[in-house]
Design an enzyme around this catalytic site. Structure first.
Site, mmCIF file in Angstrom:
data_model
loop_
_atom_site.group_PDB
_atom_site.id
_atom_site.type_symbol
_atom_site.label_atom_id
_atom_site.label_comp_id
_atom_site.label_asym_id
_atom_site.label_seq_id
_atom_site.Cartn_x
_atom_site.Cartn_y
_atom_site.Cartn_z
ATOM 1 N N GLU A 1 0.808 -1.228 0.000
ATOM 2 C CA GLU A 1 0.000 0.000 0.000
ATOM 3 C C GLU A 1 0.836 1.270 0.000
ATOM 4 O O GLU A 1 1.901 1.336 0.616
ATOM 5 C CB GLU A 1 -0.912 -0.001 1.224
ATOM 6 C CG GLU A 1 -1.922 1.133 1.239
ATOM 7 C CD GLU A 1 -3.077 0.817 2.163
ATOM 8 O OE1 GLU A 1 -4.086 0.272 1.667
ATOM 9 O OE2 GLU A 1 -2.968 1.096 3.377
ATOM 10 N N LYS B 1 0.541 4.894 1.321
ATOM 11 C CA LYS B 1 -0.255 5.652 2.293
ATOM 12 C C LYS B 1 0.651 6.649 3.015
ATOM 13 O O LYS B 1 1.643 6.264 3.609
ATOM 14 C CB LYS B 1 -0.910 4.697 3.291
ATOM 15 C CG LYS B 1 -1.696 5.381 4.394
ATOM 16 C CD LYS B 1 -2.588 4.422 5.150
ATOM 17 C CE LYS B 1 -1.823 3.388 5.928
ATOM 18 N NZ LYS B 1 -2.697 2.538 6.772
ATOM 19 N N LYS C 1 -8.191 2.570 -2.926
ATOM 20 C CA LYS C 1 -8.631 2.444 -1.542
ATOM 21 C C LYS C 1 -9.173 3.793 -1.086
ATOM 22 O O LYS C 1 -8.426 4.749 -0.887
ATOM 23 C CB LYS C 1 -7.493 1.988 -0.637
ATOM 24 C CG LYS C 1 -7.979 1.482 0.715
ATOM 25 C CD LYS C 1 -6.844 0.900 1.522
ATOM 26 C CE LYS C 1 -7.372 0.327 2.831
ATOM 27 N NZ LYS C 1 -6.268 -0.091 3.729
ATOM 28 N N GLU D 1 -14.452 -5.244 2.851
ATOM 29 C CA GLU D 1 -13.772 -5.245 4.150
ATOM 30 C C GLU D 1 -14.745 -5.469 5.301
ATOM 31 O O GLU D 1 -15.795 -4.840 5.382
ATOM 32 C CB GLU D 1 -13.039 -3.913 4.353
ATOM 33 C CG GLU D 1 -12.274 -3.818 5.657
ATOM 34 C CD GLU D 1 -11.556 -2.490 5.797
ATOM 35 O OE1 GLU D 1 -10.607 -2.249 5.011
ATOM 36 O OE2 GLU D 1 -11.930 -1.682 6.674
ATOM 37 N N ASN E 1 -10.203 -6.557 8.445
ATOM 38 C CA ASN E 1 -9.447 -5.464 9.052
ATOM 39 C C ASN E 1 -9.237 -5.792 10.525
ATOM 40 O O ASN E 1 -10.190 -5.858 11.300
ATOM 41 C CB ASN E 1 -10.209 -4.144 8.899
ATOM 42 C CG ASN E 1 -9.360 -2.939 9.271
ATOM 43 O OD1 ASN E 1 -8.321 -3.076 9.914
ATOM 44 N ND2 ASN E 1 -9.799 -1.757 8.873
ATOM 45 N N GLU F 1 -5.753 -7.547 6.814
ATOM 46 C CA GLU F 1 -5.339 -6.147 6.765
ATOM 47 C C GLU F 1 -5.035 -5.626 8.169
ATOM 48 O O GLU F 1 -5.700 -6.004 9.126
ATOM 49 C CB GLU F 1 -6.457 -5.283 6.172
ATOM 50 C CG GLU F 1 -7.056 -5.790 4.883
ATOM 51 C CD GLU F 1 -8.311 -5.011 4.504
ATOM 52 O OE1 GLU F 1 -8.450 -3.850 4.919
ATOM 53 O OE2 GLU F 1 -9.172 -5.579 3.822
ATOM 54 N N SER F 2 -4.052 -4.756 8.271
ATOM 55 C CA SER F 2 -3.684 -4.038 9.501
ATOM 56 C C SER F 2 -2.968 -4.945 10.506
ATOM 57 O O SER F 2 -3.283 -6.124 10.637
ATOM 58 C CB SER F 2 -4.899 -3.408 10.179
ATOM 59 O OG SER F 2 -5.531 -2.476 9.343
#
Length: 393
Positions: free
Chosen positions: A136, A138, A207, A256, A277, A307-308
């Site tokens: 990603e 970001k 995203k 998500e 997530n 994710e995360s």
């Protein structure tokens, strides 16, 4: 114009729920005022129209996608972002109404006629035991603040490609995350240079906080292969509608979820790619236990993305061993990339810490097993950690 696009005061309702028709009242053109006053007026009118849309959700025959722009029960931090998106959608539709030559008119006209390439889905389709990486781009986030400057998004995307990433995720929200559609376009253009090579170009995920079909059309026009839909933001009905819209524009969708209820909504909507997530949007707490808890409930055939909270290769290996097909990693990679660009050394020209870390994340190591020699010295689990240390160095 025929579909009733464009917004002026409270003359038109329902625009936030999709590409809707005028509810039968004449659209009045507002007089031009100075920029600041116009922006304030648009924001107020957008929110007024959103409320009007919610109030008239039952008029389905006149406004096919009329309904709430987003779910009623959302975390406060998400609500602030979604209200901003309502305003952005209104501004985009206003710009289209005022410009017959706007690029999005042609994209919208092609809806339903675009064949799905499923590039994003196929990029996650690895052989068993292999983990795909969605890397990603970001710059910042509401929970972490500043993450990285990223002066050249295309350069970082090339590094991700060289490191073996399967897909690239680009944040396009400016106010909260420092991203833009310009970043997305640059990344897509940079990846297209690898067309004809092996591996092929990384498909790109837009995203953002999608609440309206026009944002999906915008992603398609910019060259994205997939968009993100957040169940916590949309609820059951809008998730299903926007998923169908995205497929009609030829795009894949990463749906998500964070809880069992949200996972049920994603499955019922027909999600083919489900992202878990690990961050609680209400408390910002992060735990890989969320991925572990939801994995047994996943449908057969769906591509699963964690994710995360993925900090190192050990986290990645754990998720792969749980049965996830891919991981989405942003903050960890961007931080590594930025640290190398800020602290140059004699090896800086040909190597970057982020590149090594990305390769370690998708390496075929294991939490439990390692080479016979390392296992003999350290034991299986500790030997795996020794192998991991060598990879990350």
């Amino acid at each position: 114009e025929e579909e009733g696009w464009g917004m002026a005061g409270s003359a038109q309702c329902g625009f936030v729920g999709g590409l809707t028709r005028d509810l039968g009242r004449p659209v009045q053109r507002a007089k031009r005022v100075d920029c600041a006053a116009r922006e304030r007026a648009m924001r107020a009118a957008s929110l007024a129209n959103a409320r009007c849309c919610m109030a008239t959700a039952s008029v389905g025959e006149t406004a096919p996608n009329a309904g709430k722009a987003y779910a009623a029960d959302v975390p406060d931090v998400l609500r602030d972002i979604l209200e901003r998106k309502v305003v952005e959608v209104a501004a985009l539709k206003q710009a289209m109404a005022e410009d017959p030559a706007h690029a999005l008119h042609a994209v919208v006209a092609s809806k339903g006629a675009v064949e799905r390439s499923r590039r994003f889905y196929k990029a996650l389709d690895k052989i068993p035991g292999t983990l795909a990486l969605i890397a990603e781009i970001k710059r910042r986030s509401p929970s972490k603040g500043h993450i990285g400057t990223i002066s050249d998004a295309a350069d970082l995307a090339r590094l991700y490609y060289d490191a073996g990433a399967s897909c690239i995720s680009v944040l396009t929200d400016m106010e909260g995350f420092g991203g833009s559609l310009g970043d997305l376009r640059e990344v897509v253009k940079a990846q297209e240079r690898f067309r004809g090579d092996y591996p092929p170009p990384c498909p790109v995920l837009r995203k953002d906080f999608t609440i309206d079909e026009i944002q999906i059309a915008e992603a398609a026009e910019a060259g994205a292969s997939a968009v993100l839909l957040i169940v916590a933001a949309l609820g059951a009905q809008r998730t299903k509608e926007l998923l169908a819209d995205a497929h009609a524009y030829g795009l894949d969708v990463l749906v998500e979820v964070h809880s069992e209820d949200e996972l049920t909504i994603a499955i019922d909507a027909g999600a083919e790619i489900i992202g878990v997530n690990n961050r609680d949007l209400r408390t910002f707490e992060v735990s890989l236990d969320v991925s572990a808890r939801l994995k047994p409930l996943m449908p057969e055939g769906a591509k699963l993305v964690a994710e995360s909270g993925i900090r190192d290769a050990l986290d990645a290996w754990k998720l792969r061993d749980m049965g996830y097909h891919a991981i989405l990693v942003g903050e960890t990679l961007v931080t590594a990339y930025e640290s190398q660009t800020e602290n140059r050394n004699m090896y800086g020209g040909g190597y970057n810490v982020a590149k090594g870390l990305a390769r370690a994340l998708i390496s075929k190591g294991s939490v439990d097993f390692t080479s016979p020699s390392a296992a003999a010295f350290y034991g299986a689990g500790e030997g795996a950690k020794e192998s991991l240390g060598t990879l990350e160095m």
